[in-house]
Design an enzyme around this catalytic site. Structure first.
Site, PDB file in Angstrom:
ATOM      1  N   GLY A  22       0.825  -1.202   0.000  1.00 24.06           N
ATOM      2  CA  GLY A  22       0.000   0.000   0.000  1.00 24.06           C
ATOM      3  C   GLY A  22       0.857   1.249   0.000  1.00 24.06           C
ATOM      4  O   GLY A  22       0.451   2.306   0.489  1.00 24.06           O
ATOM      5  N   TYR A 155     -14.562  -5.126   7.958  1.00 20.50           N
ATOM      6  CA  TYR A 155     -13.225  -4.537   7.895  1.00 20.50           C
ATOM      7  C   TYR A 155     -12.504  -4.689   9.229  1.00 20.50           C
ATOM      8  O   TYR A 155     -11.346  -5.122   9.292  1.00 20.50           O
ATOM      9  CB  TYR A 155     -13.336  -3.057   7.519  1.00 20.50           C
ATOM     10  CG  TYR A 155     -12.044  -2.287   7.614  1.00 20.50           C
ATOM     11  CD1 TYR A 155     -11.063  -2.410   6.639  1.00 20.50           C
ATOM     12  CD2 TYR A 155     -11.805  -1.418   8.683  1.00 20.50           C
ATOM     13  CE1 TYR A 155      -9.882  -1.695   6.721  1.00 20.50           C
ATOM     14  CE2 TYR A 155     -10.632  -0.698   8.776  1.00 20.50           C
ATOM     15  CZ  TYR A 155      -9.669  -0.840   7.788  1.00 20.50           C
ATOM     16  OH  TYR A 155      -8.498  -0.133   7.877  1.00 20.50           O
TER      17      TYR A 155
END
Length: 251
Positions: A22, A155
């Site tokens: 990321g 999540y």
């Protein structure tokens, strides 16, 4: 005791190779910049090829594409990356929805990227760290995984899985001088949050009001802790879950 006015020893990362997943995102790019500033060779890993190239070019790093949802992509990435000393698992996917109205297909994607991806990547990188007798694993989770967060049930569940993984690795890898820790950002001022605010004006101000330090975190706030955990100064810190939240989480 003589004072070292040249700076604290053990904060450099010269000769170390770091992977940041990321790395093209706001927090990931800040982590890459801090690790590069400490002297590490930084591999900017992201599914966003152009974004990774841009970040890498700015700091003299190396961009490498990886799709954490695909095991074959992870294997190919590790073969191209070569020996890695530091793995910062920062990538993540968040799809907001009340739990009972969530789409299980979205849950599957979050599980694959947020938890299975770091597991597979670590499984490939950790043996080399152990063999060389030095390594750093840092998992970027979320304060939502620690305290819960409306609309983020799936999540939070996938990010909370990193807690058990990191603590287990801390025990298993300690004899090889490999540490494993979790960093949990609280509310952080990122482009994603600003996009959400565009649909809900005043959101950032309301969030900041509830934070003891009265401001959102910045990507640099998170990156500073991540970078420190990668240095020799943090050699005795392992198996910990640390929040960067301005005091909104105290535990």
């Amino acid at each position: 005791m003589e004072v070292n006015r040249a700076g604290m020893a053990g904060l450099g990362l010269s000769g170390r190779t770091a992977v940041v997943t990321g790395g093209a995102g706001a927090i990931g790019a800040a982590v890459c910049a801090d690790l590069a500033a400490l002297g590490a060779r930084v591999i900017v890993a992201d599914v966003d090829e152009r974004g990774a190239e841009k970040v890498a070019a700015a700091l003299g790093g190396e961009p490498l594409t990886v799709d954490l949802a695909e095991p074959a992509s992870i294997e190919e990435f590790c073969a191209r990356a070569g020996p890695v000393d530091i793995a910062v698992h920062n990538a993540g996917v968040s799809i907001l929805a009340p739990f009972t109205r969530g789409d299980p297909d979205d849950w599957e994607l979050m599980w694959r990227v947020n938890l299975r991806g770091p597991m597979l990547l670590t499984r490939l990188l950790l043996p080399g760290m152990a063999e060389r007798g030095w390594g750093r694993l840092v998992f970027v989770s979320s304060d939502g995984a620690r305290a819960g967060s409306g609309g983020e049930g799936a999540y939070a569940a996938t990010k909370a899985g990193l807690f058990g993984l990191a603590k287990t690795l801390a025990r298993e890898a300690a004899r090889h001088n490999v540490t494993s820790n979790v960093v949990c950002p609280g509310p952080t001022d990122t482009p994603m949050l600003r996009r959400i605010e565009s649909a809900e004006p005043g959101l950032v101000a309301r969030i900041a009001k509830g934070i003891p330090l009265r401001r959102l975190g910045t990507p640099a706030d998170v990156a500073g802790l991540v970078a420190y955990l990668c240095t020799d100064r943090a050699a005795y810190i392992t198996g910990q879950i640390l929040s960067v939240s301005g005091g909104i989480t105290m535990a």
